[in-house]
Enzyme design. Structure first.
Site, PDB file in Angstrom:
ATOM      1  N   LYS A  11      50.250 -37.573  45.924  1.00  0.00           N
ATOM      2  CA  LYS A  11      49.430 -36.454  46.396  1.00  0.00           C
ATOM      3  C   LYS A  11      48.381 -36.879  47.411  1.00  0.00           C
ATOM      4  O   LYS A  11      47.835 -36.046  48.126  1.00  0.00           O
ATOM      5  CB  LYS A  11      48.747 -35.744  45.216  1.00  0.00           C
ATOM      6  CG  LYS A  11      49.695 -35.307  44.114  1.00  0.00           C
ATOM      7  CD  LYS A  11      50.866 -34.509  44.648  1.00  0.00           C
ATOM      8  CE  LYS A  11      51.935 -34.323  43.598  1.00  0.00           C
ATOM      9  NZ  LYS A  11      52.576 -35.567  43.149  1.00  0.00           N
ATOM     10  N   CYS A  17      49.833 -48.105  43.149  1.00  0.00           N
ATOM     11  CA  CYS A  17      50.068 -47.401  44.421  1.00  0.00           C
ATOM     12  C   CYS A  17      48.890 -47.522  45.385  1.00  0.00           C
ATOM     13  O   CYS A  17      49.067 -47.660  46.593  1.00  0.00           O
ATOM     14  CB  CYS A  17      50.351 -45.924  44.158  1.00  0.00           C
ATOM     15  SG  CYS A  17      51.442 -45.617  42.762  1.00  0.00           S
ATOM     16  N   SER A  56      59.688 -35.007  39.855  1.00  0.00           N
ATOM     17  CA  SER A  56      59.363 -36.267  40.505  1.00  0.00           C
ATOM     18  C   SER A  56      60.424 -36.568  41.548  1.00  0.00           C
ATOM     19  O   SER A  56      61.579 -36.129  41.445  1.00  0.00           O
ATOM     20  CB  SER A  56      59.334 -37.381  39.465  1.00  0.00           C
ATOM     21  OG  SER A  56      59.393 -38.648  40.082  1.00  0.00           O
TER      22      SER A  56
END
Length: 557
Positions: A127, A52, A473
């Site tokens: 986050k 990511c 999720s």
């Protein structure tokens, strides 16, 4: 470059008494010319533990080139990140939501400590997106957030796959529907390179939400991580932040209540992650904007579900990009009279202007027309009732169940629930309850994807429901209630549940209840004693002491 753009950094760099500071900055290569320009912090969430954020070093170099070309001096610094996908189902997942606060706190500290004039923040995993924006909101300097972009879909047995498929394959393997060789083959192909998880999971949900909020330039987020155009987008951030500095365009002028409503509507329309509720509440808190869970239900109730996106649909983020991207989402909202058009964005354009620039790919089927919605209302609902007086959130995209009544199967941790699922002790019609996983009780409010995906993989996704004071999720789908508040560790009603209690999900009437009298609930809670905290010191203990209810965004300020 006009010196007045050094609104803050002149205190750091100018004058005889600042000679020691200049000497130290020159020790790492800065020149007098560099220091005469506005200093722009480049907050990077690069980390070598997940796809990511892995490519953000490359993008930060392009951002810095763009800042220099636009007349500023970039100064890069790093913060932390925790991979949800890698830590999922382990004790490590407790660090995920806590990392949002640390990301925000650390960026705030570096920028305040070095008096930067503006900020470009780079995000990737779940986050890091709200964490960076929370910091920008606190600092209220000319600033912009750049999302690193989505991973490309993997290829397995002739079709596209994402990390969601791997999680669900674990349950299928346990149920004998897939063998270990097939699972390894899927594992080897699901993540073909850098970029955040590919479906309309939390990262891509929040990326669209930040474009609709106006703090990320429209069209910047949807460009895939490894697309060469992403380098061009990163370079353009230099011009964006310098123009914001010249025009004194700050987050407080962009992130308004109406902008938040636009953002919420984009999540509802695309069937996005329920984590969007938690994170937008937190961003609103940073700017003192009143926002409540009821606002999410009000907006979702009037917004059609148009995005045929995973986990409930067929397509991934790169498909939406090819179809027309976030501008097309904005255009759909505009056409439905659901868009606040006059909200300012970081580029200086208003949201209505951005929507009018949408270019829809002819024949695309990723984002439905208004005349043919997947559902007439949005992808999530907020429930209340005697089990969740402060509220909880349920994603309704991707399934049709609007009601379920069944016996509780109560677990005091995610691990205990997962073991029961793996041992095939959960039966059709059961309501799985996972408690003591809330913001304070976990601490850290873990996501339950390992459990929910295993249920789907075993074929129970359409017959079993689940409720938790933890989170889900963005890859979770099915009748699942998260963020149940007050949480068990605070003596919420979920703490009183016992096996075989009859629990009722009633989506139409926005209710989550247990068939217990008020008196029985009161007596059970009177006999309840709070559990001993899992951590006695360190960051986890500090977080548990400070964190607010999930209904308020699980903030620590």
């Amino acid at each position: 470059m006009s010196q007045n753009l050094k609104h803050r950094s002149s205190v750091l760099t100018d004058g005889v008494d600042r000679s020691p500071a200049r000497a130290m900055l020159k020790g790492i290569g800065f020149t007098d010319e560099d220091l005469s320009r506005p200093l722009i912090g480049v907050a990077n969430t690069w980390i070598e533990v997940m796809p990511c954020n892995f490519h953000l070093r490359r993008l930060s170099e392009k951002v810095k080139e763009g800042i220099r070309a636009a007349g500023g001096t970039p100064i890069e610094f790093n913060t932390i990140a925790v991979s949800d996908g890698i830590s999922m189902g382990t004790e490590g997942m407790k660090a995920s939501l806590i990392s949002r606060e640390v990301v925000a706190d650390s960026i705030e500290l570096v920028v305040r400590g070095h008096l930067f004039d503006g900020v470009v923040a780079l995000s990737g995993c779940d986050k890091t997106i709200p964490g960076t924006v929370m910091a920008l909101a606190r600092l209220d300097l000319p600033s912009v957030m750049l999302y690193g972009g989505s991973i490309l879909p993997g290829q397995f047995q002739g079709h596209d796959v994402t990390i969601q498929d791997v999680f669900e394959a674990v349950g299928a393997c346990s149920a004998g529907k897939m063998n270990l060789d097939q699972l390894r083959d899927l594992e080897n192909h699901a993540c073909p390179g850098a970029g955040a998880c590919g479906g309309q999971f939390t990262a891509n949900t929040m990326a669209i939400a930040m474009e609709m909020l106006g703090i990320s330039p429209m069209g910047s987020a949807s460009v895939p991580a490894m697309d060469p155009k992403k380098d061009e987008v990163a370079f353009q951030m230099g011009q964006v932040v310098m123009n914001a500095l010249k025009n004194d365009l700050r987050p407080s002028k962009i992130i308004t209540h109406n902008a938040l409503e636009n953002s919420i509507a984009s999540i509802a329309l695309t069937g996005g992650s329920t984590n969007g509720v938690l994170h937008l509440l937190a961003i609103a808190y940073e700017l003192g904007i009143p926002l409540a869970m009821e606002d999410f239900d009000r907006i979702s109730s009037r917004t059609p579900l148009l995005g045929d996106l995973k986990p409930g649909g067929r397509f991934v983020a790169t498909d939406l990009y090819k179809a027309g991207g976030t501008r097309l989402v904005a255009q759909r909202l505009k056409d439905a009279n659901l868009l606040h058009r006059n909200e300012m964005t970081i580029t200086g354009k208003k949201m209505g202007e951005e929507a009018s620039l949408a270019q829809e790919t002819p024949g695309q089927v990723v984002l439905r027309p208004l005349s043919k919605p997947l559902k007439p209302t949005g992808g999530f609902v907020i429930l209340k009732g005697n089990l969740s007086p402060e509220g909880c959130v349920v994603k309704v995209a991707g399934h049709e169940r609007m009601y379920q009544k069944g016996p509780a199967r109560v677990f005091d941790s995610e691990e205990a629930a997962f073991e029961a699922v793996r041992a095939r002790k959960i039966k059709s019609g059961d309501v799985v309850v996972i408690r003591y996983e809330g913001p304070k009780g976990g601490p850290g409010m873990r996501e339950m994807l390992a459990v929910t995906a295993a249920l789907v993989g075993e074929g129970l996704g359409e017959s079993v429901s689940l409720l938790t004071d933890g989170r889900f999720s963005g890859a979770t789908h099915g009748l699942m209630a998260g963020h149940v508040s007050p949480e068990a560790a605070c003596g919420g009603p979920i703490a009183a549940l016992k096996d075989e209690d009859q629990i009722i999900f009633d989506i139409k009437n926005r209710q989550l209840n247990v068939e217990l009298s008020d008196e029985e609930m009161r007596l059970r809670l009177e006999r309840w004693t709070p559990p001993k905290p899992h951590y006695q010191k360190g960051v986890m203990a500090k977080y548990a002491k400070m964190v607010s209810s999930a209904a308020k965004g699980a903030v620590t300020g």
